[in-house]
Design a protein around this motif. Sequence first.
Motif, PDB file in Angstrom:
ATOM      1  N   ALA A 180       0.803  -1.223   0.000  1.00  0.00           N
ATOM      2  CA  ALA A 180       0.000   0.000   0.000  1.00  0.00           C
ATOM      3  C   ALA A 180       0.837   1.275   0.000  1.00  0.00           C
ATOM      4  CB  ALA A 180      -0.936   0.009   1.209  1.00  0.00           C
ATOM      5  N   ASN A 181       2.163   1.155   0.257  1.00  0.00           N
ATOM      6  CA  ASN A 181       3.011   2.340   0.357  1.00  0.00           C
ATOM      7  C   ASN A 181       3.985   2.512  -0.799  1.00  0.00           C
ATOM      8  OD1 ASN A 181       2.010   3.198   2.940  1.00  0.00           O
ATOM      9  ND2 ASN A 181       3.154   1.503   3.862  1.00  0.00           N
ATOM     10  N   GLU A 182       4.061   1.547  -1.690  1.00  0.00           N
ATOM     11  CA  GLU A 182       5.014   1.621  -2.781  1.00  0.00           C
ATOM     12  C   GLU A 182       4.346   1.202  -4.083  1.00  0.00           C
ATOM     13  OE1 GLU A 182       8.833  -0.232  -2.079  1.00  0.00           O
ATOM     14  OE2 GLU A 182       8.495  -0.145   0.083  1.00  0.00           O
ATOM     15  N   GLY A 183       4.023   2.202  -4.883  1.00  0.00           N
ATOM     16  CA  GLY A 183       3.424   1.900  -6.172  1.00  0.00           C
ATOM     17  C   GLY A 183       3.892   2.894  -7.221  1.00  0.00           C
ATOM     18  N   TYR A 184       3.679   2.522  -8.484  1.00  0.00           N
ATOM     19  CA  TYR A 184       4.034   3.400  -9.597  1.00  0.00           C
ATOM     20  C   TYR A 184       2.874   3.464 -10.579  1.00  0.00           C
ATOM     21  CZ  TYR A 184       8.854   3.562  -7.970  1.00  0.00           C
ATOM     22  OH  TYR A 184       9.978   3.779  -7.216  1.00  0.00           O
ATOM     23  N   ILE A 185       2.548   4.676 -10.975  1.00  0.00           N
ATOM     24  CA  ILE A 185       1.517   4.854 -12.001  1.00  0.00           C
ATOM     25  C   ILE A 185       2.142   4.566 -13.347  1.00  0.00           C
ATOM     26  CG2 ILE A 185      -0.010   6.532 -13.114  1.00  0.00           C
ATOM     27  CD1 ILE A 185      -0.237   7.936 -10.382  1.00  0.00           C
ATOM     28  N   MET A 186       1.568   3.615 -14.061  1.00  0.00           N
ATOM     29  CA  MET A 186       2.127   3.168 -15.336  1.00  0.00           C
ATOM     30  C   MET A 186       1.418   3.791 -16.532  1.00  0.00           C
ATOM     31  SD  MET A 186       4.299   1.230 -13.860  1.00  0.00           S
ATOM     32  CE  MET A 186       5.065   0.339 -15.216  1.00  0.00           C
ATOM     33  N   GLU A 187       0.151   4.135 -16.346  1.00  0.00           N
ATOM     34  CA  GLU A 187      -0.628   4.651 -17.482  1.00  0.00           C
ATOM     35  C   GLU A 187      -1.730   5.577 -16.962  1.00  0.00           C
ATOM     36  OE1 GLU A 187      -3.851   2.960 -20.789  1.00  0.00           O
ATOM     37  OE2 GLU A 187      -2.517   1.556 -19.750  1.00  0.00           O
ATOM     38  N   ILE A 188      -1.945   6.665 -17.667  1.00  0.00           N
ATOM     39  CA  ILE A 188      -3.058   7.570 -17.384  1.00  0.00           C
ATOM     40  C   ILE A 188      -4.081   7.397 -18.498  1.00  0.00           C
ATOM     41  CG2 ILE A 188      -3.802   9.961 -17.079  1.00  0.00           C
ATOM     42  CD1 ILE A 188      -0.924  10.606 -16.201  1.00  0.00           C
ATOM     43  N   LYS A 189      -5.296   7.040 -18.144  1.00  0.00           N
ATOM     44  CA  LYS A 189      -6.324   6.812 -19.147  1.00  0.00           C
ATOM     45  C   LYS A 189      -6.851   8.138 -19.692  1.00  0.00           C
ATOM     46  CE  LYS A 189      -7.582   2.276 -17.350  1.00  0.00           C
ATOM     47  NZ  LYS A 189      -8.666   1.369 -16.914  1.00  0.00           N
ATOM     48  N   PRO A 190      -7.433   8.139 -20.886  1.00  0.00           N
ATOM     49  CA  PRO A 190      -7.913   9.395 -21.489  1.00  0.00           C
ATOM     50  C   PRO A 190      -8.881  10.136 -20.573  1.00  0.00           C
ATOM     51  CG  PRO A 190      -7.932   7.627 -23.111  1.00  0.00           C
ATOM     52  CD  PRO A 190      -7.625   6.985 -21.786  1.00  0.00           C
ATOM     53  N   ARG A 191      -8.741  11.466 -20.549  1.00  0.00           N
ATOM     54  CA  ARG A 191      -9.584  12.316 -19.713  1.00  0.00           C
ATOM     55  C   ARG A 191     -10.766  12.856 -20.511  1.00  0.00           C
ATOM     56  NH1 ARG A 191      -4.166  15.573 -17.920  1.00  0.00           N
ATOM     57  NH2 ARG A 191      -3.432  14.108 -16.313  1.00  0.00           N
ATOM     58  N   LYS A 192     -11.907  13.002 -19.850  1.00  0.00           N
ATOM     59  CA  LYS A 192     -13.042  13.636 -20.524  1.00  0.00           C
ATOM     60  C   LYS A 192     -12.973  15.148 -20.397  1.00  0.00           C
ATOM     61  CE  LYS A 192     -16.641  13.532 -16.907  1.00  0.00           C
ATOM     62  NZ  LYS A 192     -18.015  13.065 -16.604  1.00  0.00           N
ATOM     63  N   ASN A 193     -12.283  15.651 -19.379  1.00  0.00           N
ATOM     64  CA  ASN A 193     -12.041  17.083 -19.222  1.00  0.00           C
ATOM     65  C   ASN A 193     -10.973  17.257 -18.161  1.00  0.00           C
ATOM     66  OD1 ASN A 193     -13.371  16.986 -16.614  1.00  0.00           O
ATOM     67  ND2 ASN A 193     -15.322  17.172 -17.666  1.00  0.00           N
ATOM     68  N   GLU A 194     -10.475  18.496 -18.053  1.00  0.00           N
ATOM     69  CA  GLU A 194      -9.518  18.817 -16.999  1.00  0.00           C
ATOM     70  C   GLU A 194      -9.485  20.323 -16.797  1.00  0.00           C
ATOM     71  OE1 GLU A 194      -5.143  18.941 -18.263  1.00  0.00           O
ATOM     72  OE2 GLU A 194      -6.011  17.497 -19.680  1.00  0.00           O
ATOM     73  N   LEU A 195      -9.121  20.721 -15.600  1.00  0.00           N
ATOM     74  CA  LEU A 195      -8.908  22.120 -15.286  1.00  0.00           C
ATOM     75  C   LEU A 195      -7.438  22.308 -14.901  1.00  0.00           C
ATOM     76  CD1 LEU A 195     -12.046  22.994 -13.104  1.00  0.00           C
ATOM     77  CD2 LEU A 195     -11.654  23.574 -15.503  1.00  0.00           C
ATOM     78  N   VAL A 196      -6.917  23.500 -15.201  1.00  0.00           N
ATOM     79  CA  VAL A 196      -5.544  23.816 -14.837  1.00  0.00           C
ATOM     80  C   VAL A 196      -5.480  24.331 -13.404  1.00  0.00           C
ATOM     81  CG1 VAL A 196      -3.548  25.266 -15.390  1.00  0.00           C
ATOM     82  CG2 VAL A 196      -4.957  24.311 -17.229  1.00  0.00           C
ATOM     83  N   ARG A 197      -6.383  25.237 -13.069  1.00  0.00           N
ATOM     84  CA  ARG A 197      -6.499  25.748 -11.704  1.00  0.00           C
ATOM     85  C   ARG A 197      -7.953  25.678 -11.293  1.00  0.00           C
ATOM     86  NH1 ARG A 197      -4.095  31.536 -11.012  1.00  0.00           N
ATOM     87  NH2 ARG A 197      -4.520  31.028  -8.842  1.00  0.00           N
ATOM     88  N   PRO A 198      -8.313  24.779 -10.415  1.00  0.00           N
ATOM     89  CA  PRO A 198      -7.495  23.792  -9.735  1.00  0.00           C
ATOM     90  C   PRO A 198      -7.147  22.630 -10.661  1.00  0.00           C
ATOM     91  CG  PRO A 198      -9.793  23.466  -9.159  1.00  0.00           C
ATOM     92  CD  PRO A 198      -9.734  24.710  -9.993  1.00  0.00           C
ATOM     93  N   PRO A 199      -6.010  21.956 -10.440  1.00  0.00           N
ATOM     94  CA  PRO A 199      -5.596  20.844 -11.300  1.00  0.00           C
ATOM     95  C   PRO A 199      -6.370  19.574 -10.977  1.00  0.00           C
ATOM     96  CG  PRO A 199      -3.984  21.180  -9.565  1.00  0.00           C
ATOM     97  CD  PRO A 199      -5.009  22.261  -9.394  1.00  0.00           C
ATOM     98  N   ILE A 200      -7.357  19.272 -11.782  1.00  0.00           N
ATOM     99  CA  ILE A 200      -8.216  18.114 -11.539  1.00  0.00           C
ATOM    100  C   ILE A 200      -8.842  17.678 -12.859  1.00  0.00           C
ATOM    101  CG2 ILE A 200     -10.225  19.543 -10.977  1.00  0.00           C
ATOM    102  CD1 ILE A 200     -10.990  17.433  -8.861  1.00  0.00           C
ATOM    103  N   ALA A 201      -9.145  16.387 -12.976  1.00  0.00           N
ATOM    104  CA  ALA A 201      -9.643  15.838 -14.240  1.00  0.00           C
ATOM    105  C   ALA A 201     -10.921  15.033 -14.016  1.00  0.00           C
ATOM    106  CB  ALA A 201      -8.579  14.948 -14.885  1.00  0.00           C
ATOM    107  N   ASN A 202     -11.640  14.816 -15.122  1.00  0.00           N
ATOM    108  CA  ASN A 202     -12.821  13.939 -15.164  1.00  0.00           C
ATOM    109  C   ASN A 202     -13.927  14.399 -14.209  1.00  0.00           C
ATOM    110  OD1 ASN A 202     -11.590  12.104 -17.061  1.00  0.00           O
ATOM    111  ND2 ASN A 202     -10.345  11.337 -15.378  1.00  0.00           N
TER     112      ASN A 202
END
Length: 293
Positions: A51-73
């Motif tokens: 639970a304490n050691e992981g790596y993100i390998m792939e980011i799936k396509p986003r339907k939207n995102e904001l820059v400020r605040p930085p958040i997606a979907n």
Amino acid sequence: MSDGKIIKALSGFYYVLSGDQVVQCRGRGVFRKRNVTPLVGDYVVFQSENANEGYIMEIKPRKNELVRPPIANIDQALLVFSAARPDFSPQLLDRFLSVVEANDISPVICITKIDLLTPEEKKKIEWYIDGYRSIGYKVFLLSSMTGEGVKKIFPLIDDKISVLAGQSGVGKSSLLNSLHPKLEIKTADISDHLGRGKHTTRHVELLQIGGGLVADTPGFSSLEFPEMEAEDLPYTFPEIQEYGENCRFRGCLHINEPGCAVKQAVESGDIRQYRYDHYQDFYLEIKNRKPRY
């Protein structure tokens, strides 16, 4: 490999919800090379041994995102504006509305601190509220101090990812505490000298509230239009888009064109003058924006 959703980003770590478990992950170096940053709300594929050691390998396509605040979907944005301390700002609200409309995010207007208003001040706010409701926006009057209107928010957030957005000090954290008292999110008083709030939220995090996920985000006081073109702007003002369909020329931008149905609607009072003034301000801002290379 497992699938999950990033629910918090803090100090270079990404906390990924997978089933009932939250795994602390880092992003792969390849994301930095591609100038891609994982965002809260991203659906990802990750690899971990615990639970304490992981790596993100792939980011799936986003339907939207904001820059400020930085958040997606995001499904919807709860635009939180105070009636007082700081004073209600229709121009800033229209800027927020335009940006979230451009990102295909459903906006909900939440006006807080109504308990601070005198009867005369409340009449003025209600004039604005009637205008926003007349063009199709949902508007809620709230008070975290008295609890007025707070229960009406729960049905809105069920089965959705919602983001709270608004300038510092408008009561976003207080609203979250009213919705979920066990959160005990830190709040701060308004600075009398600056006329705005202090930033009490330092990172973006999705919180389980009711039947949905709500993002508490760092406060901010302005939004830019980095991706929007002038031709897109009319589609972010519902009433301007509606009346614009009757303009003489296709592609009318409703600024100087002859026979513009939008300008006629402003003159007749069918479109409120302040909304059109803000539209013109945003149009000029976009047109005068320096190109980025």
